[in-house]
Design a protein around this motif. Structure first.
Motif, PDB file in Angstrom:
ATOM      1  N   VAL A 107      18.160  47.526  -1.035  1.00 48.84           N
ATOM      2  CA  VAL A 107      18.076  46.052   0.307  1.00 48.84           C
ATOM      3  C   VAL A 107      16.452  45.898   0.397  1.00 48.84           C
ATOM      4  O   VAL A 107      15.986  44.672   0.843  1.00 48.84           O
ATOM      5  CB  VAL A 107      18.562  46.136   1.589  1.00 48.84           C
ATOM      6  CG1 VAL A 107      18.778  45.171   2.645  1.00 48.84           C
ATOM      7  CG2 VAL A 107      20.253  46.293   1.563  1.00 48.84           C
ATOM      8  N   PHE A 148      22.887  48.030  -1.690  1.00 43.78           N
ATOM      9  CA  PHE A 148      23.588  46.636  -1.067  1.00 43.78           C
ATOM     10  C   PHE A 148      24.922  47.557  -0.983  1.00 43.78           C
ATOM     11  O   PHE A 148      25.468  46.507   0.084  1.00 43.78           O
ATOM     12  CB  PHE A 148      23.790  45.337  -2.293  1.00 43.78           C
ATOM     13  CG  PHE A 148      22.206  44.940  -2.229  1.00 43.78           C
ATOM     14  CD1 PHE A 148      22.372  43.713  -1.091  1.00 43.78           C
ATOM     15  CD2 PHE A 148      20.549  44.724  -2.069  1.00 43.78           C
ATOM     16  CE1 PHE A 148      20.756  43.088  -0.280  1.00 43.78           C
ATOM     17  CE2 PHE A 148      20.064  44.061  -2.222  1.00 43.78           C
ATOM     18  CZ  PHE A 148      19.929  42.900  -1.891  1.00 43.78           C
ATOM     19  N   ARG A 182      22.539  39.174   6.373  1.00 42.21           N
ATOM     20  CA  ARG A 182      22.992  38.797   5.709  1.00 42.21           C
ATOM     21  C   ARG A 182      22.434  36.889   4.704  1.00 42.21           C
ATOM     22  O   ARG A 182      22.426  37.214   3.491  1.00 42.21           O
ATOM     23  CB  ARG A 182      23.846  37.228   7.068  1.00 42.21           C
ATOM     24  CG  ARG A 182      25.085  36.581   5.916  1.00 42.21           C
ATOM     25  CD  ARG A 182      25.775  35.997   7.305  1.00 42.21           C
ATOM     26  NE  ARG A 182      25.011  34.983   8.027  1.00 42.21           N
ATOM     27  CZ  ARG A 182      25.359  34.633   9.451  1.00 42.21           C
ATOM     28  NH1 ARG A 182      26.902  34.500   9.825  1.00 42.21           N
ATOM     29  NH2 ARG A 182      24.439  33.722  10.230  1.00 42.21           N
ATOM     30  N   PHE A 185      21.206  39.972   1.435  1.00 43.51           N
ATOM     31  CA  PHE A 185      22.487  39.255   0.829  1.00 43.51           C
ATOM     32  C   PHE A 185      22.590  38.279  -0.112  1.00 43.51           C
ATOM     33  O   PHE A 185      22.828  38.220  -1.380  1.00 43.51           O
ATOM     34  CB  PHE A 185      23.766  39.228   2.050  1.00 43.51           C
ATOM     35  CG  PHE A 185      24.342  41.259   1.790  1.00 43.51           C
ATOM     36  CD1 PHE A 185      25.044  41.334   0.537  1.00 43.51           C
ATOM     37  CD2 PHE A 185      24.138  41.888   2.238  1.00 43.51           C
ATOM     38  CE1 PHE A 185      25.686  42.895   0.362  1.00 43.51           C
ATOM     39  CE2 PHE A 185      24.150  43.196   2.307  1.00 43.51           C
ATOM     40  CZ  PHE A 185      25.251  43.565   0.974  1.00 43.51           C
ATOM     41  N   TYR A 199      29.844  41.617  -0.897  1.00 43.72           N
ATOM     42  CA  TYR A 199      29.070  40.398   0.344  1.00 43.72           C
ATOM     43  C   TYR A 199      29.815  41.080   1.497  1.00 43.72           C
ATOM     44  O   TYR A 199      31.094  40.561   1.417  1.00 43.72           O
ATOM     45  CB  TYR A 199      29.469  39.180  -0.031  1.00 43.72           C
ATOM     46  CG  TYR A 199      28.795  37.989   0.447  1.00 43.72           C
ATOM     47  CD1 TYR A 199      27.781  37.803   1.158  1.00 43.72           C
ATOM     48  CD2 TYR A 199      29.849  36.964   1.978  1.00 43.72           C
ATOM     49  CE1 TYR A 199      27.171  37.049   2.408  1.00 43.72           C
ATOM     50  CE2 TYR A 199      28.918  36.907   2.940  1.00 43.72           C
ATOM     51  CZ  TYR A 199      27.757  36.726   3.217  1.00 43.72           C
ATOM     52  OH  TYR A 199      26.940  35.792   3.990  1.00 43.72           O
TER      53      TYR A 199
END
Length: 411
Positions: A107, A148, A182, A185, A199
């Motif tokens: 991330v 993630f 968000r 992602f 997700y």
């Protein structure tokens, strides 16, 4: 890497800083297709220092440490470039600024890429928000590298409880920190580094808190009270003048006010495009505002309307400052307005905790109450949709509702 790609250390002497120094940058030049990019290295020297550090074959003892530092940067850049089978500046900068080995499941890797992009676009405030978001997520996870797949709806629920119960922060803050995640992602999914099945946001997954916003508009009586309230200090006077300047200029925010240039005003009309809108919607038309006498007086009092076209009207920032320096100046000036407009309001009996946001919301609400359409106000605020504008409207007071009710039987 092809031998036609050139990397070098470069002193950018186009704009001198207040300390008399210039920023040092990494220059990447690709002849075909022709492309040249400069990356800020967060270092700065005078021309003489740069000459002694970098442009001499044998730097003196006091310059050796800086010489080693620059050589290490250039070596790293060359190694990254050489490792790329098909060199692109985008892939190069993704790796160069990540400060870690390439791990597209991390991330933080995608955060750092996007933060660097924001800084290049001079979106310093947004970059700061992403940095705070990443810092908070790392603190909760306990490690610098966050895969993630570890971020699940359950993990996000635990993060929210941690922020509220342990850190004593609000749901609003949780939302501010998780909206960047968000977006990160989405970037990783678009890059095909993360499967869409991972997700964690949305229906039947995790919903980012979005508490109902508090309406931030002064009613007509309070607005009149504030306008007629005499300032108790020069700071309150400045705060009042710029707060009402924002109000009469369709709720213009402080950043846009301070970035106004002489060329934006012609024949008593102010024409500008919001800094935020110009990035998110390049096809959005500029907004023209006939300047109220109050706004013209503020410009006359604090600004310079007769300067060169590219000069800022108000001298809070100047074109020789970096984006970071301008951001800091704008933030400090906004803080000054907020602090002293609040103290002025309290001195005349207004209980609301007003700030510069209130000028924007107050314009929207009063314009609608005076009969202007929601479409006009949306255009004036340069919103992309009406739902955003509706969130600015504080609603009708009981007196107005009673007036409407009485008219229902005027048959």
């Amino acid at each position: 890497m092809g031998t036609d790609i050139h990397l070098s250390i470069y002193l950018d002497t186009r704009r001198v800083k207040k300390n008399g120094k210039y920023p040092v940058k990494l220059r990447v030049f690709v002849p075909f297709p022709r492309e040249q990019k400069f990356y800020n290295l967060s270092l700065e020297y005078t021309e003489e220092e740069f000459k002694n550090i970098w442009e001499t074959k044998k730097p003196k003892k006091e310059y050796k440490e800086d010489n080693i530092k620059l050589n290490a940067i250039l070596t790293k850049a060359n190694q990254i470039a050489a490792s790329l089978e098909h060199f692109t500046t985008k892939e190069f900068e993704n790796i160069f600024f990540s400060n870690r080995s390439v791990n597209k499941n991390d991330v933080a890797y995608y955060y750092n890429i996007y933060i660097n992009k924001l800084k290049e676009n001079k979106q310093i405030g947004t970059a700061s928000n992403y940095e705070l978001s990443l810092k908070s997520l790392i603190a909760f996870y306990g490690k610098d590298m966050i895969p993630f797949y570890a971020i699940t709806p359950d993990w996000l629920e635990k993060y929210e409880r941690y922020m509220i119960d342990e850190k004593k922060l609000s749901q609003t803050t949780v939302g501010i920190y998780l909206r960047p995640l968000r977006a990160i992602f989405n970037n990783a999914i678009e890059d095909k580094a993360v499967k869409i099945e991972l997700y964690p946001f949305g229906k039947r997954k995790y919903i980012i808190p979005a508490p109902k916003s508090v309406k931030k508009a002064l009613n007509k009586k309070s607005l009149s009270t504030l306008y007629n309230c005499p300032p108790k200090s020069s700071e309150q006077e400045i705060a009042k003048d710029f707060w009402f300047f924002s109000y009469v200029c369709y709720g213009m925010n402080v950043k846009d006010i301070l970035q106004l240039k002489v060329s934006n005003v012609k024949d008593g009309v102010l024409t500008f495009k919001r800094a935020k809108t110009s990035r998110t919607n390049k096809n959005h038309l500029p907004l023209s505002i006939p300047l109220h006498s109050f706004a013209l007086n503020v410009i006359k009092k604090y600004g310079n309307i007769n300067g060169k076209p590219d000069e800022y009207i108000f001298k809070i920032i100047n074109k020789n400052q970096s984006a970071e320096e301008q951001h800091e100046k704008i933030k400090n000036f906004t803080r000054l307005i907020n602090q002293h407009i609040l103290s002025l309001a309290q001195s005349c009996g207004i209980e609301e905790k007003i700030s510069t946001y209130w000028a924007r919301h107050t314009f929207a609400t009063n314009a609608i109450l005076q009969g202007e359409s929601m479409e006009f106000v949306s255009e004036a605020l340069q919103h992309s949709n009406l739902s955003t504008t509706k969130g600015y409207f504080a609603g009708f007071e009981n007196e107005k509702k009673k007036e409407i009710s009485e008219k229902l039987m005027d048959l």
